[in-house]
Motif scaffolding. Structure first.
Motif, PDB file in Angstrom:
ATOM      1  N   ASP A  62       9.834  -4.227  11.135  1.00  0.00           N
ATOM      2  CA  ASP A  62       9.325  -5.352  10.362  1.00  0.00           C
ATOM      3  C   ASP A  62       9.134  -4.963   8.900  1.00  0.00           C
ATOM      4  O   ASP A  62       8.858  -3.806   8.572  1.00  0.00           O
ATOM      5  CB  ASP A  62       7.981  -5.839  10.914  1.00  0.00           C
ATOM      6  N   VAL A  63       9.249  -5.960   8.009  1.00  0.00           N
ATOM      7  CA  VAL A  63       8.991  -5.786   6.585  1.00  0.00           C
ATOM      8  C   VAL A  63       7.958  -6.829   6.160  1.00  0.00           C
ATOM      9  O   VAL A  63       8.102  -8.011   6.470  1.00  0.00           O
ATOM     10  CB  VAL A  63      10.270  -5.942   5.745  1.00  0.00           C
ATOM     11  N   LEU A  64       6.905  -6.380   5.465  1.00  0.00           N
ATOM     12  CA  LEU A  64       5.861  -7.269   4.988  1.00  0.00           C
ATOM     13  C   LEU A  64       5.736  -7.128   3.477  1.00  0.00           C
ATOM     14  O   LEU A  64       5.779  -6.021   2.940  1.00  0.00           O
ATOM     15  CB  LEU A  64       4.507  -6.951   5.631  1.00  0.00           C
ATOM     16  N   ILE A  65       5.573  -8.272   2.796  1.00  0.00           N
ATOM     17  CA  ILE A  65       5.377  -8.298   1.343  1.00  0.00           C
ATOM     18  C   ILE A  65       4.000  -8.885   1.064  1.00  0.00           C
ATOM     19  O   ILE A  65       3.651  -9.945   1.584  1.00  0.00           O
ATOM     20  CB  ILE A  65       6.478  -9.122   0.649  1.00  0.00           C
ATOM     21  N   LEU A  66       3.205  -8.164   0.260  1.00  0.00           N
ATOM     22  CA  LEU A  66       1.833  -8.565  -0.009  1.00  0.00           C
ATOM     23  C   LEU A  66       1.621  -8.856  -1.493  1.00  0.00           C
ATOM     24  O   LEU A  66       2.266  -8.249  -2.359  1.00  0.00           O
ATOM     25  CB  LEU A  66       0.839  -7.473   0.407  1.00  0.00           C
ATOM     26  N   ASN A  67       0.699  -9.768  -1.769  1.00  0.00           N
ATOM     27  CA  ASN A  67       0.232 -10.007  -3.123  1.00  0.00           C
ATOM     28  C   ASN A  67      -0.782  -8.910  -3.464  1.00  0.00           C
ATOM     29  O   ASN A  67      -1.769  -8.740  -2.755  1.00  0.00           O
ATOM     30  CB  ASN A  67      -0.415 -11.392  -3.209  1.00  0.00           C
ATOM     31  N   SER A  68      -0.548  -8.170  -4.537  1.00  0.00           N
ATOM     32  CA  SER A  68      -1.405  -7.022  -4.832  1.00  0.00           C
ATOM     33  C   SER A  68      -2.802  -7.432  -5.285  1.00  0.00           C
ATOM     34  O   SER A  68      -3.753  -6.658  -5.133  1.00  0.00           O
ATOM     35  CB  SER A  68      -0.753  -6.131  -5.893  1.00  0.00           C
ATOM     36  N   SER A  69      -2.944  -8.622  -5.845  1.00  0.00           N
ATOM     37  CA  SER A  69      -4.254  -9.072  -6.317  1.00  0.00           C
ATOM     38  C   SER A  69      -5.171  -9.442  -5.158  1.00  0.00           C
ATOM     39  O   SER A  69      -6.317  -9.011  -5.081  1.00  0.00           O
ATOM     40  CB  SER A  69      -4.105 -10.268  -7.265  1.00  0.00           C
ATOM     41  N   SER A  70      -4.635 -10.245  -4.245  1.00  0.00           N
ATOM     42  CA  SER A  70      -5.444 -10.706  -3.110  1.00  0.00           C
ATOM     43  C   SER A  70      -5.332  -9.789  -1.903  1.00  0.00           C
ATOM     44  O   SER A  70      -6.154  -9.869  -0.985  1.00  0.00           O
ATOM     45  CB  SER A  70      -5.004 -12.119  -2.709  1.00  0.00           C
ATOM     46  N   MET A  71      -4.306  -8.928  -1.907  1.00  0.00           N
ATOM     47  CA  MET A  71      -4.013  -8.047  -0.772  1.00  0.00           C
ATOM     48  C   MET A  71      -3.712  -8.859   0.494  1.00  0.00           C
ATOM     49  O   MET A  71      -3.909  -8.379   1.610  1.00  0.00           O
ATOM     50  CB  MET A  71      -5.143  -7.060  -0.518  1.00  0.00           C
TER      51      MET A  71
END
Length: 376
Positions: A294-303
């Motif tokens: 699996d690959v997950l992409i996160l928003n660094s500000s909100s995590m």
């Protein structure tokens, strides 16, 4: 398997986008016109193989062409340079277009970009460099290799726990730490090149390049085991430092302040072990890959996770790399698959959206009131 995911017959351990300055042309005007038009081709390089022995699986560096308009990788590699019995286990692409450093079983070797121009078309290939770096010969397996962002420094971390930092390309040794860790897992330079973070067995360590000493220790909490480390841009303020950590309940991302070197937060993001990690150049996105593919992409500000690609690969995700413009993510796997995912921009619910929702609600109320005879 979609057009943005291809198999090239090589189990991959590394992936990176090729910097556009690798496409050198003897025709300066044609090159400038191509750059100004924004029509430069996007190449991605992958590294891996079957290792030593007679498995029949080659060890190779593979270059593929990615078309962002159609979201597709080329069906066949534009270049496949085999490396004999030597497995390119780790690689670092020089940001200035000088080539690729690969970690082989007992040394590190430089491969240089080669271009052929014909009919106003630039074709990219790769060739072994004639340069031999004595200080990278017979040093054992290096598990981490990275350049500083300006390309003036090269760091390598060995299976034996030795950490070395060199000036590039003079190869003057400026940091030599034989017992940095029992084994060095991952390395990354700060954006300004003043610091280097290393993780391995035990706590992470932050090294001051100018003094060649360890400036800070990144302590673990409870049963954490650090796996990957990355500095990240943070607008006009100091960058953040991220590290992936495994605990009994799964994978987390830990964030540090890079002035005080104090832990800011720890966010549990996935139950499966994290096998790859990357941070976008603009600092806005984080990406993790898991042993389940699996690959997950996160928003660094909100995590918060903004994109999940289940079974992006059928095997372990071994490497992740954002494009220079942070609009695409390359991933690679031991299942011999290579993938590029276009980053979908998320729309924040702002004032305009709330106004639209209010108007819709008001219209519904007025319609209901009229239906009940409250209005003539």
């Amino acid at each position: 398997m979609g057009e943005n995911c291809k198999r090239y017959g090589v189990p991959f351990y590394g992936a990176s986008f090729v910097p556009h300055n690798a496409l050198k042309s003897s025709d300066t005007d044609a090159k400038k016109e191509d750059e100004d038009s924004g029509n430069r081709p996007n190449y991605v390089i992958f590294a891996g193989g079957g290792g030593e022995g007679r498995s029949g699986i080659p060890n190779a560096l593979v270059i593929s062409l990615f078309d962002s308009a159609s979201n597709s990788l080329s069906d066949e590699p534009v270049e496949k340079l085999e490396t004999g019995d030597d497995l390119p286990y780790r690689m670092a692409v020089h940001p200035g277009g000088e080539g690729v450093i690969c970690s082989l079983p007992n040394s590190c070797r430089l491969f240089e970009w080669d271009t052929i121009t014909s009919d106003n078309t630039i074709e990219l290939s790769l060739k072994p460099s004639e340069k031999v770096f004595d200080k990278l010969e017979d040093i054992g397996q290096q598990l981490a290799v990275t350049f500083s962002q300006d390309g003036s420094l090269l760091a390598v971390g060995g299976e034996d726990g030795t950490l070395r930092v060199f000036k590039w390309p003079s190869m003057a040794l400026i940091l030599d730490a034989p017992k940095a860790h029992t084994s060095v897992k991952n390395l990354d330079f700060s954006p300004d090149g003043k610091y280097l973070v290393s993780v391995g067995s035990g706590p992470g360590r932050v090294w001051d390049i100018s003094s060649s000493i360890a400036k800070a220790s990144l302590s673990k909490e409870n049963d954490e085991v650090f796996g990957f480390c990355k500095f990240s841009l943070n607008g006009e303020s100091d960058p953040f430092l991220y590290a992936t950590a495994m605990r009994d309940r799964g994978g987390s991302i830990v964030k540090w302040n890079t002035t005080t070197w104090k832990r800011i937060s720890s966010k549990h993001v996935v139950r499966d072990p994290i096998s790859a990690f990357s941070v976008s150049n603009n600092g806005k996105l984080l990406a993790i890959g898991t042993i389940e593919g699996d690959v997950l992409i996160l928003n660094s500000s909100s995590m918060k996770v903004q994109t999940v690609i289940k079974k992006a690969h059928l095997g372990v995700v071994t490497s992740l790399a954002f494009s220079n413009d942070s609009r695409a993510l390359a991933s690679a796997s031991l299942d011999a698959s290579a993938r590029v995912t276009i980053i979908q921009e998320t729309t924040k619910i702002g004032v305009n959206v709330w106004i639209i929702l209010f108007i819709m609600l008001l219209a519904a109320v007025l319609y209901y009131a009229k239906a009940k005879g409250h209005f003539l």
